[in-house]
Scaffold this active site. Structure first.
Site, PDB file in Angstrom:
ATOM      1  N   CYS A  39      16.825  15.066  16.246  1.00 48.19           N
ATOM      2  CA  CYS A  39      17.663  15.288  17.432  1.00 48.19           C
ATOM      3  C   CYS A  39      17.935  16.764  17.667  1.00 48.19           C
ATOM      4  CB  CYS A  39      18.959  14.491  17.343  1.00 48.19           C
ATOM      5  SG  CYS A  39      20.079  15.001  16.019  1.00 48.19           S
TER       6      CYS A  39
ATOM      7  N   CYS B 262      16.269  19.497  21.050  1.00 45.22           N
ATOM      8  CA  CYS B 262      17.335  20.057  21.883  1.00 45.22           C
ATOM      9  C   CYS B 262      16.865  21.341  22.581  1.00 45.22           C
ATOM     10  CB  CYS B 262      18.558  20.351  21.021  1.00 45.22           C
ATOM     11  SG  CYS B 262      19.913  21.152  21.927  1.00 45.22           S
TER      12      CYS B 262
ATOM     13  N   ASP C 145      33.099  22.036   4.910  1.00 43.60           N
ATOM     14  CA  ASP C 145      32.515  20.713   4.699  1.00 43.60           C
ATOM     15  C   ASP C 145      32.993  20.102   3.386  1.00 43.60           C
ATOM     16  OD1 ASP C 145      30.963  18.541   5.420  1.00 43.60           O
ATOM     17  OD2 ASP C 145      29.148  19.315   4.464  1.00 43.60           O
TER      18      ASP C 145
ATOM     19  N   CYS D 183      25.804  20.322  27.790  1.00 43.48           N
ATOM     20  CA  CYS D 183      24.651  19.438  27.638  1.00 43.48           C
ATOM     21  C   CYS D 183      24.146  18.956  28.995  1.00 43.48           C
ATOM     22  CB  CYS D 183      25.014  18.235  26.772  1.00 43.48           C
ATOM     23  SG  CYS D 183      25.138  18.617  25.009  1.00 43.48           S
TER      24      CYS D 183
END
EC number: 1.17.99.6
Length: 318
Positions: free
Chosen positions: A250, A254, A139, A193
């Site tokens: 979010c 899940c 990152d 998904c």
């Protein structure tokens, strides 16, 4: 010895399984190998996202290197991708007087934890034979970490743009080592998904404009961490619901996270007590000195004192 013969000799010495086992020995929870096969589809998806202004003020997302990994390392032949589970079970407070901090930032700065392991891994790799190159990222550079992790079989990019793993859900930090070694690649991960749209439906600001596309301009996480403006947009302020550093909505909804999240075994990721349920009134008056003392060795230092005050006061106003 020619460069070609040197590369052949190096690769004859380095076994892919040995490399993977070293990653696990260093404490990484998952590891996979990706071959250098950047596709036009990946470039188009990123460029389309940028063209629509969805990066907001994150100008660094527009680096050409992000779309061509060989600009980071011309000799790269393989990408070693790793994942580190950071999940801790502490729940965000359900109290309008308390602030909410995203799980990823409640403990020690993840950059420090990953960089230490990746540095050790890279040095070990380079010690295996003369001429081996290794460059690591976590990152901190213009690399599409989720794209490469998907190519390496670690998980798949989900509709909320996070990477989901079968073992840990999306509660993982990602890291990469670029190397000139030709390692045996893993098959890319399939997308799982299905027809689920829970993340889209749960986002209070509609930041997930369509499956796999997140508009940072509408994202609570972006505004509480990256937005340097004096005030937050009204649509963000009135939907913060306690969030002062990031947002996990979010991820919380899940099904993969609800079924497969498991507590991390990395002690550094356990939350500091003051990051579990901070008082909004205290954050609204946070001084420079208090900020410096409170967030040492923390990823939360990215949020400057005036931003903490802004985020807290926005919550208190609504």
């Amino acid at each position: 010895m020619s460069l070609w013969f040197l590369l052949v000799f190096m690769n004859s010495l380095i076994n892919t399984n040995l490399v993977k086992q070293k990653a696990l020995d260093l404490g990484f929870h998952q590891v996979g190998i990706a071959a250098i096969t950047e596709t036009e589809q990946n470039r188009q998806h990123l460029q389309s996202w940028l063209d629509q202004g969805y990066a907001a003020d994150m100008a660094w997302m527009n680096s050409p290197k992000r779309q061509n990994i060989r600009e980071l390392m011309p000799e790269v032949a393989s990408v070693i991708c790793v994942a580190l589970n950071y999940y801790t079970p502490d729940q965000v407070p359900d109290n309008p007087e308390l602030g909410k901090i995203s799980r990823y930032a409640r403990g020690r700065d993840y950059h420090r934890v990953l960089h230490k392991k990746l540095k050790t891994f890279s040095e070990w790799l380079q010690q295996q034979a003369t001429g081996i190159q290794a460059r690591y990222y976590a990152d901190t550079g213009p690399i599409q970490d989720k794209v490469w992790a998907e190519k390496a079989g670690i998980g798949w990019i989900s509709k909320n743009s996070n990477l989901i793993t079968r073992k840990y859900g999306s509660w993982v930090f990602l890291g990469e080592i670029l190397t000139n070694l030709i390692l045996t690649p893993d098959p890319p991960h399939n997308q799982h998904c299905g027809t689920c749209t829970r993340c889209l439906e749960a986002c209070p600001t509609g930041a997930i404009t369509q499956p796999f596309v997140v508009d940072a301009n509408r994202c609570i996480a972006y505004h509480t961490i990256e937005n340097r403006a004096e005030t937050l947009p009204e649509n963000i302020s009135k939907n913060l619901n306690g969030w002062v550093a990031g947002c996990d909505i979010c991820q919380e909804v899940c099904p993969w996270n609800q079924s497969f999240a498991q507590e991390t075994d990395v002690p550094e990721f356990q939350p500091y007590p003051e990051n579990i349920a901070p008082k909004l009134t205290e954050l609204a008056e946070l001084s420079e000195t208090e900020w410096d003392q409170r967030f040492r060795a923390s990823a939360l230092r990215r949020i400057k004192p005036q931003m903490w005050r802004r985020n807290a006061r926005a919550n208190l106003d609504y």
